[in-house]
Design a protein around this motif. Structure first.
Motif, mmCIF file in Angstrom:
data_model
loop_
_atom_site.group_PDB
_atom_site.id
_atom_site.type_symbol
_atom_site.label_atom_id
_atom_site.label_comp_id
_atom_site.label_asym_id
_atom_site.label_seq_id
_atom_site.Cartn_x
_atom_site.Cartn_y
_atom_site.Cartn_z
ATOM 1 N N ARG A 1 -1.909 -1.049 5.720
ATOM 2 C CA ARG A 1 -0.776 -0.151 5.971
ATOM 3 C C ARG A 1 -1.207 1.054 6.815
ATOM 4 N NH1 ARG A 1 0.732 -4.295 3.801
ATOM 5 N NH2 ARG A 1 2.436 -4.471 2.290
ATOM 6 N N LEU B 1 -4.800 2.647 -1.382
ATOM 7 C CA LEU B 1 -3.603 1.837 -1.600
ATOM 8 C C LEU B 1 -3.414 1.488 -3.073
ATOM 9 C CD1 LEU B 1 -3.839 -0.618 1.431
ATOM 10 C CD2 LEU B 1 -2.306 1.336 1.176
ATOM 11 N N ASP B 2 -2.162 1.355 -3.453
ATOM 12 C CA ASP B 2 -1.805 0.953 -4.820
ATOM 13 C C ASP B 2 -1.457 -0.536 -4.802
ATOM 14 O OD1 ASP B 2 -0.700 0.438 -7.294
ATOM 15 O OD2 ASP B 2 0.452 2.294 -7.368
ATOM 16 N N GLU C 1 -0.048 -2.505 -6.924
ATOM 17 C CA GLU C 1 1.273 -2.830 -7.437
ATOM 18 C C GLU C 1 2.358 -2.561 -6.406
ATOM 19 O OE1 GLU C 1 2.028 -0.991 -11.170
ATOM 20 O OE2 GLU C 1 0.278 -1.865 -12.172
ATOM 21 N N GLU C 2 2.197 -1.493 -5.631
ATOM 22 C CA GLU C 2 3.189 -1.187 -4.600
ATOM 23 C C GLU C 2 3.207 -2.241 -3.494
ATOM 24 O OE1 GLU C 2 2.608 2.703 -3.082
ATOM 25 O OE2 GLU C 2 3.178 3.722 -4.946
ATOM 26 N N LEU C 3 2.101 -2.958 -3.340
ATOM 27 C CA LEU C 3 2.026 -4.006 -2.322
ATOM 28 C C LEU C 3 2.467 -5.355 -2.864
ATOM 29 C CD1 LEU C 3 -1.369 -3.117 -0.595
ATOM 30 C CD2 LEU C 3 0.927 -2.414 0.030
ATOM 31 N N GLY C 4 2.858 -5.387 -4.143
ATOM 32 C CA GLY C 4 3.334 -6.633 -4.735
ATOM 33 C C GLY C 4 2.241 -7.586 -5.153
#
Length: 287
Positions: free
Chosen positions: A82, A23-24, A26-29
């Motif tokens: 996710r 998982l990234d 930043e993409e998860l906020g």
């Protein structure tokens, strides 16, 4: 804790680590951190925060020290990481295998199911699979659509073993890399579903010992059920076939699944499949 339970908790840890590493943040906020991350993906603290559990509890889960994990916690982890639907089911099966006490013997296909296979007609290949993705039964065309099942010893009538160990596998599957990855992902689901079944363990052990390509794919921790999809087969006699497959779990026989193949009407694949079916019928009449 039994040996099987210990193994399953270790599998949970390996799976969770692989999913959070993918998982990234930043993409998860998630807010950036000032110091550089030592490993890719989410930190344990971030997963715990997203899942709504304490950091200590998440660490115990990942290290295999959590004795019992509730369904809400598993759902929270699935949301935090996710997970796909297949991965979510896999995680639940690892935590509480549905068929941990399932029968140890090779499942027996009921005569009514064999009658169903035979009644599907000469142009619909069909087979029944058991734990470990063994071939348990088939109709005439189902035995010939890929490998000649009836010519194989019973212990070799297994989809993952054939994909990775049969010498003709790459020639038969033009998209071998895709087929191999999907097969490994499906077998991982099988291992969580039937953790105590000797056949599943036997197939996994044989592949880990015999195939470097299988070992590499197994380490990726990918999970995917093979309920439906498309497949290309380059049959040595009929030529290339583009097939659509569907699988159905048998309600009365929960350890067995029915798999059927169809082709696009009017396509070259339909003509090739009909040729193979007619030839199969002719050969059966001469024997």
């Amino acid at each position: 804790m039994t040996v099987t339970e210990k193994k399953e908790t270790l599998e949970i840890g390996a799976f969770l680590k692989s999913r959070r590493a993918a998982l990234d943040p930043e993409e998860l906020g998630l807010p950036p951190i000032h110091n550089r991350r030592r490993v890719p993906g989410l930190r344990r603290e971030e997963v715990a925060q997203l899942a709504g559990i304490s950091v200590d509890y998440y660490i115990r889960i990942e290290q295999g020290r959590a004795q019992s994990i509730s369904a809400p916690v598993l759902d929270g982890l699935a949301r935090a990481l996710r997970l796909t639907d297949d991965e979510h089911i896999y995680l639940r099966n690892l935590a509480e295998p549905r068929f941990a006490d399932s029968a140890q013997a090779r499942p027996v296909v009921r005569p009514e199911i064999q009658q169903l296979l035979d009644a599907m007609g000469p142009y619909v290949p069909a087979s029944v699979h058991g734990p470990g993705i063994d071939y348990l039964a088939w109709n005439a065309l189902g035995a010939r659509i890929a490998f000649d099942l009836e010519a194989l010893p019973p212990q070799q009538r297994n989809a993952p073993l054939l994909v990775f160990l049969h010498p003709d596998s790459r020639a038969l599957h033009p998209d071998w890399d895709t087929v191999a990855a999907e097969t490994v992902a499906a077998l991982r689901s099988e291992c969580a579903r039937y953790p105590c079944h000797p056949r599943v363990k036997e197939v996994l052990t044989q592949l880990l010992d015999s195939s470097a390509e299988f070992r590499a794919l197994w380490e990726d921790q990918q999970v995917r059920e093979k309920f439906a999809g498309r497949k290309r087969i380059r049959h040595p006699q009929a030529g290339e076939l583009e097939l659509t497959y569907e699988t159905f779990q048998l309600a009365v026989d929960p350890h067995q699944t029915l798999c059927t193949y169809t082709v696009e009407p009017g396509s070259p694949s339909e003509a090739a499949l009909r040729w193979l079916a007619d030839r199969t019928s002719e050969e059966s009449l001469t024997h």
